[in-house]
Design an enzyme around this catalytic site. Structure first.
Site, mmCIF file in Angstrom:
data_model
loop_
_atom_site.group_PDB
_atom_site.id
_atom_site.type_symbol
_atom_site.label_atom_id
_atom_site.label_comp_id
_atom_site.label_asym_id
_atom_site.label_seq_id
_atom_site.Cartn_x
_atom_site.Cartn_y
_atom_site.Cartn_z
ATOM 1 N N GLU A 1 28.859 -31.522 13.711
ATOM 2 C CA GLU A 1 28.792 -31.752 12.263
ATOM 3 C C GLU A 1 29.481 -33.085 11.920
ATOM 4 O O GLU A 1 30.631 -33.314 12.293
ATOM 5 C CB GLU A 1 29.492 -30.596 11.552
ATOM 6 C CG GLU A 1 29.160 -30.498 10.085
ATOM 7 C CD GLU A 1 29.839 -29.290 9.431
ATOM 8 O OE1 GLU A 1 31.025 -29.044 9.689
ATOM 9 O OE2 GLU A 1 29.168 -28.601 8.636
ATOM 10 N N CYS B 1 27.334 -28.127 3.767
ATOM 11 C CA CYS B 1 27.056 -27.372 4.993
ATOM 12 C C CYS B 1 25.575 -27.367 5.330
ATOM 13 O O CYS B 1 25.210 -27.327 6.496
ATOM 14 C CB CYS B 1 27.571 -25.953 4.851
ATOM 15 S SG CYS B 1 26.817 -25.054 3.481
ATOM 16 N N LYS C 1 41.982 -17.861 -2.557
ATOM 17 C CA LYS C 1 42.821 -19.013 -2.175
ATOM 18 C C LYS C 1 41.935 -20.258 -2.135
ATOM 19 O O LYS C 1 41.104 -20.429 -1.254
ATOM 20 C CB LYS C 1 43.468 -18.840 -0.793
ATOM 21 C CG LYS C 1 44.509 -19.957 -0.582
ATOM 22 C CD LYS C 1 44.854 -20.228 0.844
ATOM 23 C CE LYS C 1 43.988 -21.238 1.542
ATOM 24 N NZ LYS C 1 44.026 -22.618 0.998
ATOM 25 N N GLU D 1 43.557 -26.459 -0.462
ATOM 26 C CA GLU D 1 44.684 -27.283 -0.923
ATOM 27 C C GLU D 1 44.241 -28.705 -1.245
ATOM 28 O O GLU D 1 44.951 -29.452 -1.909
ATOM 29 C CB GLU D 1 45.809 -27.298 0.126
ATOM 30 C CG GLU D 1 45.439 -27.827 1.505
ATOM 31 C CD GLU D 1 44.859 -26.752 2.441
ATOM 32 O OE1 GLU D 1 44.086 -25.890 1.975
ATOM 33 O OE2 GLU D 1 45.160 -26.812 3.648
ATOM 34 N N GLU E 1 31.019 -17.883 6.218
ATOM 35 C CA GLU E 1 29.997 -18.917 5.957
ATOM 36 C C GLU E 1 30.556 -20.201 6.550
ATOM 37 O O GLU E 1 31.448 -20.812 5.963
ATOM 38 C CB GLU E 1 29.812 -19.102 4.457
ATOM 39 C CG GLU E 1 29.445 -17.854 3.690
ATOM 40 C CD GLU E 1 27.998 -17.491 3.867
ATOM 41 O OE1 GLU E 1 27.159 -18.399 3.903
ATOM 42 O OE2 GLU E 1 27.707 -16.305 3.999
HETATM 43 P P1 NAD Z 1 38.449 -25.607 6.501
HETATM 44 O O1 NAD Z 1 38.047 -24.573 7.474
HETATM 45 O O2 NAD Z 1 39.319 -26.711 6.955
HETATM 46 O O3 NAD Z 1 39.238 -24.948 5.259
HETATM 47 C C1 NAD Z 1 38.649 -23.950 4.447
HETATM 48 C C2 NAD Z 1 39.728 -23.077 3.849
HETATM 49 O O4 NAD Z 1 40.383 -22.362 4.893
HETATM 50 C C3 NAD Z 1 40.821 -23.840 3.093
HETATM 51 O O5 NAD Z 1 41.157 -23.107 1.938
HETATM 52 C C4 NAD Z 1 41.972 -23.836 4.082
HETATM 53 O O6 NAD Z 1 43.236 -23.915 3.459
HETATM 54 C C5 NAD Z 1 41.793 -22.488 4.748
HETATM 55 N N1 NAD Z 1 42.396 -22.360 6.080
HETATM 56 C C6 NAD Z 1 42.613 -23.332 7.000
HETATM 57 N N2 NAD Z 1 43.202 -22.802 8.100
HETATM 58 C C7 NAD Z 1 43.354 -21.479 7.852
HETATM 59 C C8 NAD Z 1 43.881 -20.402 8.607
HETATM 60 N N3 NAD Z 1 44.377 -20.566 9.831
HETATM 61 N N4 NAD Z 1 43.856 -19.164 8.068
HETATM 62 C C9 NAD Z 1 43.332 -18.957 6.833
HETATM 63 N N5 NAD Z 1 42.839 -19.947 6.071
HETATM 64 C C10 NAD Z 1 42.842 -21.190 6.576
HETATM 65 O O7 NAD Z 1 37.092 -26.129 5.862
HETATM 66 P P2 NAD Z 1 36.896 -27.329 4.828
HETATM 67 O O8 NAD Z 1 37.200 -28.600 5.568
HETATM 68 O O9 NAD Z 1 37.601 -27.020 3.562
HETATM 69 O O10 NAD Z 1 35.329 -27.255 4.520
HETATM 70 C C11 NAD Z 1 34.367 -27.925 5.268
HETATM 71 C C12 NAD Z 1 33.661 -26.972 6.212
HETATM 72 O O11 NAD Z 1 33.156 -25.867 5.477
HETATM 73 C C13 NAD Z 1 32.459 -27.608 6.889
HETATM 74 O O12 NAD Z 1 32.413 -27.233 8.240
HETATM 75 C C14 NAD Z 1 31.270 -26.996 6.134
HETATM 76 O O13 NAD Z 1 30.086 -26.975 6.880
HETATM 77 C C15 NAD Z 1 31.786 -25.633 5.834
HETATM 78 N N6 NAD Z 1 31.075 -25.042 4.677
HETATM 79 C C16 NAD Z 1 30.194 -24.032 4.905
HETATM 80 C C17 NAD Z 1 29.474 -23.482 3.848
HETATM 81 C C18 NAD Z 1 28.498 -22.358 4.068
HETATM 82 O O14 NAD Z 1 28.050 -21.782 3.083
HETATM 83 N N7 NAD Z 1 28.148 -22.013 5.285
HETATM 84 C C19 NAD Z 1 29.666 -23.974 2.544
HETATM 85 C C20 NAD Z 1 30.583 -25.002 2.354
HETATM 86 C C21 NAD Z 1 31.282 -25.529 3.435
#
Ligand code: NAD
Length: 493
Positions: free
Chosen positions: A381, A282, A173, A176, A248
């Site tokens: 962050e 990240c 997935k 969005e 992650e």
């Molecule tokens: P997010 O958590 O808002 O969304 C990530 C994904 O989760 C999206 O596809 C979203 O639709 C989905 N999602 C949201 N709520 C959900 C739920 N209740 N159940 C299942 N899926 C759900 O994160 P983001 O804003 O897209 O990304 C930024 C974050 O990701 C930052 O905190 C960054 O540090 C972290 N990140 C970490 C790594 C790593 O390798 N550790 C790499 C990239 C980004």
């Protein structure tokens, strides 16, 4: 039919039941597409297809499974221009970085394919006469890959390649915010003739499609990259089925500059690690601790270097260093955090405000001085091009503050419930090898970069400690996260 829709059981499916989500270009603020918000029925269909396909897929020799992964990597290389432009248009990163993301992902697919001939078990001496005990690595089953928007294309490969080579099938997935590159990926996966159901993709929001996927009883592993609160929600949903998780999550990487650092190198590497992808990475350098003896000199040079960072629309102005932030929400968040830092006593040495442009979610490259480790800007962050600097007395001080993103909170209850106790990456600048080794041993982070910019390698292990995650990705250990161990006891003559 437009391919901006779910890919299930080897075909793009027409979707008349889902709500719609608008996708925007963060540089022009124009709507560029519309995608479906897949409900539980769509997730059910994708998981069913993956479950049906998994037994036959796991029986193929690993080298044949890897052949498909390498074939997709070849297709990706041939389409690098359109893929990079698509990523840049929907996410806002500069095109050169988007190209690096695409080619880097193809390289990661090739690297993971090499594991096909390296899957190993163990034979263990038994206590019994005439018995052989062996440990066999077997696939887990069906993997759900839930992706963030910041490196949307790279993350498809980081989850799909090890999952498929190990003998699992997968349902992805995408975020969005940045789904269009994933639809292009599905077209390429379709072209190589992967057996139906091995790779599936569902489009939708987190609270609908994502929640249905992570709480689905037909999923055996949820591999998620994203924020800490979403990681918690996913773990809760997965717990109902005792589904395992690989998380992650976010980071708050400290960059520690000691008095004997090569300051030219530190300035270059920290700038690179702060402005890459407009600070939305990240493992980015999110806060700087500099030893008092070199604090003024480092800060002067760093401010000058950050002042030279250019920004703009990555497609219309292809030579800029940074694009916009991903959306208006992220821009508001960064702006509010800098405002609160200023109210808490930080000084703005550079930037400190949203850019004055007609459109686009741009924020100026920013340096904040006079920060103290208890300030929110040093603990949470930021995910933007903002570098807060705090002066420390010595290496011990730096390690103490770097490890404690909760510094300043007195209540234990608050300490343990707050979601900012990060342990993803860290960096250190010193020319004293003994000091480097001593400090590194004490840094409570999954990754530490010494005298170089932040950025992981295929063969390393990218894993967060504390609230930055569970499990990891890349390398041998990342590959084996997609397999489980079966113990076999054979009594023979
Ligand atoms: P997010 O958590 O808002 O969304 C990530 C994904 O989760 C999206 O596809 C979203 O639709 C989905 N999602 C949201 N709520 C959900 C739920 N209740 N159940 C299942 N899926 C759900 O994160 P983001 O804003 O897209 O990304 C930024 C974050 O990701 C930052 O905190 C960054 O540090 C972290 N990140 C970490 C790594 C790593 O390798 N550790 C790499 C990239 C980004």
């Amino acid at each position: 039919m437009s391919t901006n829709t779910h890919y299930i059981d080897g075909r793009f499916v027409e979707d008349r039941i889902s709500g719609r989500i608008a996708v925007y270009n963060p540089a022009s603020e124009e709507q560029i597409a519309e995608i479906p918000d897949g409900p539980a029925e769509v997730v059910d269909a994708a998981v069913d297809a993956a479950r049906k396909a998994q037994p036959a897929w796991s029986e193929l020799p690993p080298i044949e499974r890897a052949g498909y992964v390498k074939a997709i990597a070849e297709k990706i290389r041939a389409k690098v221009d359109i893929l990079a432009e698509t990523i840049s248009r929907e996410q806002g990163k500069v095109v050169s970085l988007a190209r690096g993301e695409v080619l880097g992902m193809a390289g990661l697919m090739d690297y993971m394919a090499e594991w096909a001939r390296r899957i190993e078990g163990e034979i263990i001496a038994s206590d019994r006469k005439g018995e052989t005990i062996y440990l066999n690595r077997v696939p887990i089953g069906v993997v759900a890959g839930i992706l963030p928007w910041n490196f949307p294309f790279y993350l498809i490969g980081r989850k799909l390649a090890p999952a498929l080579v190990a003998g699992n099938t997968i349902v992805i997935k995408p975020s969005e915010e940045t789904p269009l590159n994933a639809f292009l990926f599905a077209e390429l996966a379709d072209e190589v003739g992967l057996p139906k159901g091995v790779f599936n993709m569902v489009s939708g929001r987190g609270r609908t499609t994502g929640a249905a996927l992570s709480g689905h009883p037909g999923i055996d592993l949820v591999s998620f990259t994203g924020s800490v609160p979403t990681g918690v929600a996913i773990m809760e949903a997965a717990a109902k089925n005792l589904t395992r998780v690989n998380l992650e999550l976010g980071g708050k990487a400290p960059a520690i500059v000691l008095k004997d650092a090569d300051l030219d190198l530190a300035v270059e590497a920290i700038t690179a690690s702060r402005v890459i992808n407009t600070g939305q990475v990240c493992n980015c350098a999110e806060r700087i601790f500099v030893e008092r003896q070199v604090a003024d000199e480092f800060t002067d040079r760093f401010v000058k270097r950050m002042a030279a960072v250019t920004y703009g629309d990555p497609i219309a102005e292809p030579t800029v260093d940074m694009g916009p932030l991903v959306n208006a929400l992220q821009l508001d968040k960064v702006e509010a955090m800098v405002e609160r830092a200023r109210e808490a006593g930080a000084s703005v040495a550079l930037g400190g405000k949203r850019a004055e442009r007609n459109c686009g979610h741009h924020y100026e490259p920013t340096v904040l001085t006079g920060c103290t480790p208890d300030m929110e800007i040093m603990r949470k962050e930021i995910f933007g091009p903002v570098a807060p600097i705090a002066v420390v007395e010595d290496a011990d001080d730096a390690v103490h503050y770097a490890n404690d993103t909760e510094y300043g909170l007195t209540s234990e209850a608050v300490h343990y419930s707050n979601d900012t106790e990060y342990g993803l990456t860290s960096s250190l600048y010193t020319q004293d090898l003994n000091k480097a080794m001593r400090v590194t041993r004490r840094l409570q982070f999954g990754e530490t970069y010494i005298n170089r910019e932040n950025g992981e390698a295929y063969q390393g292990f990218h894993a967060g400690r504390k609230k930055s995650g569970i499990g990891g990705a890349d390398g041998k250990h990342g590959f084996y996260e997609y397999m489980e161990t079966q113990a076999v006891y054979i009594q023979h003559g």
